[in-house]
Structures are given as structure tokens and as C-alpha cells.
Design an enzyme around this catalytic site. Structure first.
Site, mmCIF file in Angstrom:
data_model
loop_
_atom_site.group_PDB
_atom_site.id
_atom_site.type_symbol
_atom_site.label_atom_id
_atom_site.label_comp_id
_atom_site.label_asym_id
_atom_site.label_seq_id
_atom_site.Cartn_x
_atom_site.Cartn_y
_atom_site.Cartn_z
ATOM 1 N N HIS A 10 0.831 -1.368 -0.032
ATOM 2 C CA HIS A 10 0.078 0.091 -0.014
ATOM 3 C C HIS A 10 0.860 1.131 0.021
ATOM 4 C CE1 HIS A 10 -3.586 -1.940 -0.161
ATOM 5 N NE2 HIS A 10 -3.410 -2.845 0.681
ATOM 6 N N ARG A 45 1.649 -8.090 -8.724
ATOM 7 C CA ARG A 45 0.513 -8.720 -9.490
ATOM 8 C C ARG A 45 0.778 -8.377 -10.773
ATOM 9 N NH1 ARG A 45 -4.359 -8.315 -6.196
ATOM 10 N NH2 ARG A 45 -5.414 -8.970 -7.949
ATOM 11 N N ARG A 49 -0.243 -3.047 -10.296
ATOM 12 C CA ARG A 49 -0.986 -1.957 -9.946
ATOM 13 C C ARG A 49 -0.350 -1.291 -8.903
ATOM 14 N NH1 ARG A 49 -5.945 -4.691 -7.163
ATOM 15 N NH2 ARG A 49 -6.347 -5.722 -9.189
ATOM 16 N N GLU A 70 4.560 -12.537 -2.740
ATOM 17 C CA GLU A 70 3.370 -12.916 -3.063
ATOM 18 C C GLU A 70 3.003 -12.863 -4.626
ATOM 19 O OE1 GLU A 70 -0.304 -11.106 -1.216
ATOM 20 O OE2 GLU A 70 0.887 -11.128 0.790
HETATM 21 N N1 PXP Z 1 -1.589 -12.378 2.946
HETATM 22 C C1 PXP Z 1 -1.684 -12.430 1.606
HETATM 23 C C2 PXP Z 1 -1.465 -13.781 0.949
HETATM 24 C C3 PXP Z 1 -2.193 -11.354 0.879
HETATM 25 O O1 PXP Z 1 -2.764 -11.652 -0.338
HETATM 26 C C4 PXP Z 1 -2.540 -10.083 1.635
HETATM 27 C C5 PXP Z 1 -2.949 -9.005 0.948
HETATM 28 O O2 PXP Z 1 -2.170 -8.697 0.009
HETATM 29 C C6 PXP Z 1 -2.142 -10.232 2.978
HETATM 30 C C7 PXP Z 1 -1.525 -11.493 3.646
HETATM 31 C C8 PXP Z 1 -2.252 -8.866 3.820
HETATM 32 O O3 PXP Z 1 -3.635 -8.527 3.856
HETATM 33 P P1 PXP Z 1 -4.052 -7.090 4.375
HETATM 34 O O4 PXP Z 1 -3.585 -6.223 3.639
HETATM 35 O O5 PXP Z 1 -5.641 -7.153 4.639
HETATM 36 O O6 PXP Z 1 -3.372 -7.280 5.911
#
Ligand code: PXP
Length: 237
Positions: A10, A45, A49, A70
Site C-alpha cells: 500500500h 500482481r 498496479r 506474493e
Molecule cells: N497475505 C496474503 C497472501 C495477501 O494476499 C495479503 C494481501 O495482499 C495479506 C496477507 C495482507 O492482507 P492485509 O493487507 O489485509 O493485511
């Protein structure tokens, strides 16, 4: 004691709102590590984005704890990961139109494709975690896919509308952690965890690491806002 991985996507989302060079997710990662987190998480991603390829390369250089990338199982993303070599890859489902990752992987339904991505990443020295819903069938499928780690989706728990459903979802998470760790899997959890709902998940016996992003970055806005205004006022005056 549960570990904390901080997702810094973010910070890049805020940068991309203006498509300029700040705020820098790498600088954010350094601050998070300075505050004692155990790992840095980012999601490259397919639509790029927020986090860009160059961010991941720079994070690889800068992160001193562990870098957890991720990602989807798209061929070019898997190839990119094999080149950059994060410490860990967390495989997640990805749909272009979604606001954030919705639901866990269908490991059972995509076993061959997921297993092939797991094999390729592990062959390149990258540990692999599968982001799944907290259900036995997906935990069993994750064992078959050969990943040593699962991350349980805590979205249903975080979104529970009543105390009764919150307790029910917490019980489901507890049982899933117990089941997966008895099979020898390392168990992480995340999604939607915030300052009100994290303690109960962190207290689950055998939970290894919680990955949290949005709530931490949101809190940081308010913890830092007064100081940011004071610094600007000094310049203006
Ligand atoms: N774990 C995974 C696999 C996710 O995809 C995300 C969101 O990117 C998060 C944890 C973290 O989620 P949040 O931003 O809601 O804390």
C-alpha cells in the site's frame, strides 16, 4: 511466539496514485525492519498496479530479514521470481478486477499446475507457501503439491459480522492450524488482520507468522500525520 511479516504494497499504491517516485516501498521496508518485523511481504500482481518488477529487485537488495513475494502461478511471474530469488514465494489466486486477493487457492482443482510452480521455485532455492482457505481438503492438497508452508486466509474471520460468527471462524482457524501443523506444515495466516482482531489469531498455538499490510499502513497515516504537518508548517512559515 508468532512472527510478523509486513506487507508494504500500500506504500506503492500511494505512490502509484501520482505515478511518481515516492513514497518508496523500499524505504518503508527498511523502516519496518528497523521496528523489528520478521519479514517483508510484497505482491507483484500481473497488472503491476502497485509493486513493480524494479521494486522487487530493489527489495531483494535491501531486505535484511526475509523477502516473501506474493505471486500468481503465471509463467512469466514464476520465471521472474526464479531470477530475483526472494527467500519465500507465497502463491495466491489472482483476478484482474479484484480489489485485493479474494479467497484462497483452489489447490485441489489446480494441483498439477501448482505443483509444477512449487517444484520450479523450490528448485531455485525459494521456499514456497500456498495461500489457502482454512479447510482440510486444501491443506491435504497443499501436502500433495509439496509446499512445506501454508498461509491460512483469515478473511472470513476478519469480516465476521457478529461475535458468534467471529468465534466460529476463530475455531475453524484453530482447527486448521492444528491439522496442518500435525502434518508437518509450517502454518502462517493473514488477510484483513487489524488492531482489533489480530491478538486472538496470534495466540493460536503453533501459528508461525502473521502477514499484515493494510491496517499497519493505515495506522501509520494517523501516527505520522501530525508530525508531517508540523514539518511542512516549519517550511511554510
Ligand atoms: N497475505 C496474503 C497472501 C495477501 O494476499 C495479503 C494481501 O495482499 C495479506 C496477507 C495482507 O492482507 P492485509 O493487507 O489485509 O493485511
Amino acid at each position: 511466539m508468532a512472527k510478523l511479516g509486513v506487507n508494504i504494497d500500500h506504500v506503492a499504491t500511494l505512490r502509484e496514485a501520482r505515478r511518481i517516485h515516492y513514497p518508496d516501498p523500499v524505504e518503508a521496508a527498511i523502516v519496518c525492519e528497523g521496528a523489528g518485523c520478521d519479514s517483508i511481504v510484497c505482491h507483484l500482481r500481473e497488472d503491476r498496479r502497485h509493486i513493480k518488477d524494479e521494486d522487487v529487485r530493489r527489495l531483494r537488495e535491501a531486505v535484511k530479514t526475509r523477502l516473501n513475494l506474493e505471486m500468481s502461478i503465471a509463467k512469466d511471474i514464476v520465471e521472474f521470481a526464479c531470477k530475483v530469488k526472494p527467500d519465500q514465494a507465497t502463491l495466491v489466486p489472482e483476478r484482474r478486477s479484484e480489489l485485493t486477493t479474494e479467497g484462497g487457492l483452489d489447490v485441489e482443482g489446480n494441483l498439477a499446475k501448482i505443483k509444477s510452480a512449487v517444484d520450479k521455485l523450490e528448485g531455485n532455492g525459494i521456499k514456497v507457501s500456498l495461500f489457502i482457505n482454512p479447510v482440510k481438503k486444501e491443506i491435504d492438497a497443499s501436502m500433495r503439491a509439496g509446499s512445506g508452508i501454508v498461509e491460512l486466509h483469515t478473511g472470513e474471520y476478519a469480516n465476521a459480522k457478529s461475535e458468534t460468527s467471529r468465534k466460529r471462524e476463530l475455531k475453524i482457524l484453530n482447527e486448521a492450524v492444528e491439522y496442518a501443523s500435525a502434518l508437518g506444515l509450517e502454518v502462517n495466516a493473514g488477510h484483513g488482520l487489524n488492531y482489533d482482531n489480530t491478538k486472538d489469531v496470534a495466540a493460536i498455538d503453533k501459528i508461525n507468522e502473521l502477514n499484515i499490510g493494510h491496517s499497519i499502513i493505515s495506522k501509520a497515516v494517523f501516527i505520522g500525520l501530525a508530525e508531517a504537518v508540523r514539518e511542512m508548517l516549519e517550511l511554510v512559515r
